[in-house]
Design a protein around this motif. Structure first.
Motif, PDB file in Angstrom:
ATOM      1  N   PHE A 161      -3.579 -46.891  39.618  1.00  0.00           N
ATOM      2  CA  PHE A 161      -3.667 -45.852  40.431  1.00  0.00           C
ATOM      3  C   PHE A 161      -2.588 -44.802  40.421  1.00  0.00           C
ATOM      4  O   PHE A 161      -2.528 -43.750  40.104  1.00  0.00           O
ATOM      5  N   PHE A 162      -1.275 -45.332  40.487  1.00  0.00           N
ATOM      6  CA  PHE A 162      -0.239 -44.451  40.926  1.00  0.00           C
ATOM      7  C   PHE A 162       0.407 -43.943  39.301  1.00  0.00           C
ATOM      8  O   PHE A 162       0.765 -42.693  39.188  1.00  0.00           O
ATOM      9  N   GLN A 163      -0.122 -44.793  38.376  1.00  0.00           N
ATOM     10  CA  GLN A 163       0.269 -44.272  37.174  1.00  0.00           C
ATOM     11  C   GLN A 163      -0.515 -42.705  36.705  1.00  0.00           C
ATOM     12  O   GLN A 163      -0.203 -42.024  35.809  1.00  0.00           O
ATOM     13  N   ALA A 164      -1.870 -42.814  37.216  1.00  0.00           N
ATOM     14  CA  ALA A 164      -2.701 -41.715  36.930  1.00  0.00           C
ATOM     15  C   ALA A 164      -2.336 -40.607  37.944  1.00  0.00           C
ATOM     16  O   ALA A 164      -3.226 -39.453  37.851  1.00  0.00           O
ATOM     17  N   HIS A 165      -1.893 -40.940  39.171  1.00  0.00           N
ATOM     18  CA  HIS A 165      -1.732 -39.737  40.106  1.00  0.00           C
ATOM     19  C   HIS A 165      -0.602 -38.893  39.393  1.00  0.00           C
ATOM     20  O   HIS A 165       0.426 -39.174  39.215  1.00  0.00           O
ATOM     21  N   SER A 166      -0.953 -37.706  39.755  1.00  0.00           N
ATOM     22  CA  SER A 166      -0.061 -36.837  39.119  1.00  0.00           C
ATOM     23  C   SER A 166       0.275 -35.470  40.158  1.00  0.00           C
ATOM     24  O   SER A 166       0.444 -34.418  39.686  1.00  0.00           O
ATOM     25  N   GLY A 167       0.437 -35.895  41.181  1.00  0.00           N
ATOM     26  CA  GLY A 167       0.867 -34.802  42.498  1.00  0.00           C
ATOM     27  C   GLY A 167      -0.520 -34.139  43.224  1.00  0.00           C
ATOM     28  O   GLY A 167      -0.296 -33.459  44.108  1.00  0.00           O
ATOM     29  N   GLN A 168      -1.505 -34.853  42.776  1.00  0.00           N
ATOM     30  CA  GLN A 168      -2.640 -34.324  43.686  1.00  0.00           C
ATOM     31  C   GLN A 168      -2.514 -34.586  45.271  1.00  0.00           C
ATOM     32  O   GLN A 168      -1.959 -35.612  45.500  1.00  0.00           O
ATOM     33  N   ASP A 169      -2.727 -33.508  45.842  1.00  0.00           N
ATOM     34  CA  ASP A 169      -2.668 -33.573  47.393  1.00  0.00           C
ATOM     35  C   ASP A 169      -3.569 -34.721  47.722  1.00  0.00           C
ATOM     36  O   ASP A 169      -3.228 -35.442  48.730  1.00  0.00           O
ATOM     37  N   VAL A 170      -4.977 -34.826  47.295  1.00  0.00           N
ATOM     38  CA  VAL A 170      -5.801 -36.012  47.719  1.00  0.00           C
ATOM     39  C   VAL A 170      -6.396 -36.374  46.293  1.00  0.00           C
ATOM     40  O   VAL A 170      -6.723 -35.879  45.469  1.00  0.00           O
ATOM     41  N   ALA A 171      -6.168 -37.926  46.425  1.00  0.00           N
ATOM     42  CA  ALA A 171      -6.779 -38.691  45.054  1.00  0.00           C
ATOM     43  C   ALA A 171      -7.836 -39.854  45.564  1.00  0.00           C
ATOM     44  O   ALA A 171      -7.151 -40.443  46.450  1.00  0.00           O
ATOM     45  N   VAL A 172      -9.032 -40.129  45.103  1.00  0.00           N
ATOM     46  CA  VAL A 172      -9.552 -41.217  45.536  1.00  0.00           C
ATOM     47  C   VAL A 172      -9.928 -42.125  44.312  1.00  0.00           C
ATOM     48  O   VAL A 172     -10.379 -41.447  43.208  1.00  0.00           O
ATOM     49  N   ALA A 173      -9.716 -43.310  44.447  1.00  0.00           N
ATOM     50  CA  ALA A 173      -9.825 -44.442  43.206  1.00  0.00           C
ATOM     51  C   ALA A 173     -11.495 -44.684  43.325  1.00  0.00           C
ATOM     52  O   ALA A 173     -11.956 -44.936  44.069  1.00  0.00           O
ATOM     53  N   VAL A 174     -11.867 -44.730  42.112  1.00  0.00           N
ATOM     54  CA  VAL A 174     -13.337 -45.089  41.971  1.00  0.00           C
ATOM     55  C   VAL A 174     -13.570 -45.870  40.492  1.00  0.00           C
ATOM     56  O   VAL A 174     -12.459 -45.855  39.762  1.00  0.00           O
ATOM     57  N   VAL A 175     -14.363 -46.656  40.305  1.00  0.00           N
ATOM     58  CA  VAL A 175     -14.836 -47.403  39.356  1.00  0.00           C
ATOM     59  C   VAL A 175     -16.169 -46.728  38.737  1.00  0.00           C
ATOM     60  O   VAL A 175     -17.216 -46.618  39.527  1.00  0.00           O
ATOM     61  N   GLU A 176     -16.226 -46.546  37.280  1.00  0.00           N
ATOM     62  CA  GLU A 176     -17.456 -46.013  36.588  1.00  0.00           C
ATOM     63  C   GLU A 176     -18.733 -47.159  36.626  1.00  0.00           C
ATOM     64  O   GLU A 176     -17.975 -48.217  36.488  1.00  0.00           O
ATOM     65  N   ARG A 177     -19.826 -47.012  36.722  1.00  0.00           N
ATOM     66  CA  ARG A 177     -20.896 -47.777  36.795  1.00  0.00           C
ATOM     67  C   ARG A 177     -20.683 -48.644  35.521  1.00  0.00           C
ATOM     68  O   ARG A 177     -20.873 -50.014  35.493  1.00  0.00           O
ATOM     69  N   ARG A 178     -20.337 -48.130  34.297  1.00  0.00           N
ATOM     70  CA  ARG A 178     -20.416 -48.572  33.205  1.00  0.00           C
ATOM     71  C   ARG A 178     -19.372 -49.806  33.183  1.00  0.00           C
ATOM     72  O   ARG A 178     -19.707 -51.061  32.433  1.00  0.00           O
TER      73      ARG A 178
END
Length: 270
Positions: free
Chosen positions: A133-150
């Motif tokens: 999660f944090f490695q993909a966070h690049s300064g977004q004010d709001v970020a929401v973790a999700v998982v794709e159905r596949r």
């Protein structure tokens, strides 16, 4: 310069808020497990709250943990002494509204920026999930973790989740929300307005006007584009963070979830 431009050693540590409250009338899963509070449901020798707290304490990204509940002292009494008395964990009384409670503490001495919000029933949380999660966070004010159905169905073909469907995929929430700075406050205010409908994506996007709602319903917009447009309406940068780990989207809302989580933990822990 944004936080995403800084090296990991230069970035500020995050405050993790664990939402551990429940409805005033009680929680069905707590009753099912014969405990007073859902957060204290035991799974393989540890309560769900303990499992989440230990995962966060072990993360190099987290500097402080705030456990938020209507009865914080009762939850504290239900934890092992090393967690109950840990210097890095604070217990805060919440109101009945999740978003109102969060809004009251973010950016204060109780929960300084940046803030990560998760839930006590996120019992499969691991350092690996937090790292992704944090490695993909690049300064977004709001970020929401999700998982794709596949991703989910390839690992757990029988899993039943709530799916938000957009062009290019369907997604289930992973109970990790990044609130990076004060710009995220309008999103928390929106959360308060849509709290009862948080698992119905179309009702959330209805707050941003008919055009965005129509595009979401007709699946002519991707999840990333939809969040970006919604964020622009609030004057902030918002994005989903798609995690490659199916277990990130498995929390404990019903007995079948509890059974699945126990099986996964048994496999992990031997």
């Amino acid at each position: 310069m944004s936080a995403g431009d800084l090296s990991p050693d230069q970035r500020p540590l995050w405050t993790a808020i664990i939402l551990a409250g429940q409805r005033p009338e009680g929680d069905p899963m707590a009753a099912y497990c014969n405990v007073q509070y859902k957060a204290l449901i035991p799974i393989r020798g540890q309560t769900m709250l303990e499992r989440v707290a230990r995962a966060l304490l072990g993360s190099p990204y987290i500097g402080k943990i705030v456990i938020m509940a209507q009865s914080p002292e009762a939850l504290k009494a239900g934890l092992s002494p090393d967690l109950a008395e840990h210097d890095g964990i604070a217990f805060v009384e919440s109101s009945d509204g999740i978003a109102t409670s969060i809004h009251g503490v973010i950016g204060t001495d109780i929960a300084p920026w940046p803030v990560l919000v998760t839930t006590a029933d996120n019992a499969l949380l691991t350092g690996e999930i937090i790292d992704h999660f944090f490695q993909a966070h690049s300064g977004q004010d709001v970020a929401v973790a999700v998982v794709e159905r596949r991703t989910m169905l390839s690992a757990y073909p029988d899993a039943r989740r709530t799916w938000l469907k957009f062009r290019g995929g369907a997604y289930s929430g992973a109970n990790l929300f990044a609130l990076h700075n004060a710009a995220a406050k309008p999103a928390v205010a929106l959360w308060s307005a849509v709290e009862k409908d948080r698992k119905k994506g179309w009702k959330i996007f209805a707050h941003f006007g008919p055009w965005l709602l129509l595009r979401a319903l007709s699946r002519t917009i991707s999840f990333k584009q939809a969040m970006a447009e919604a964020g622009q309406r609030m004057g902030l940068r918002a994005e989903p963070i798609i995690l490659p780990i199916a277990e990130a989207a498995i929390d404990v809302d019903k007995p079948s979830d509890l059974e699945l989580v126990a099986k996964i933990l048994e496999r992990r822990e031997g």
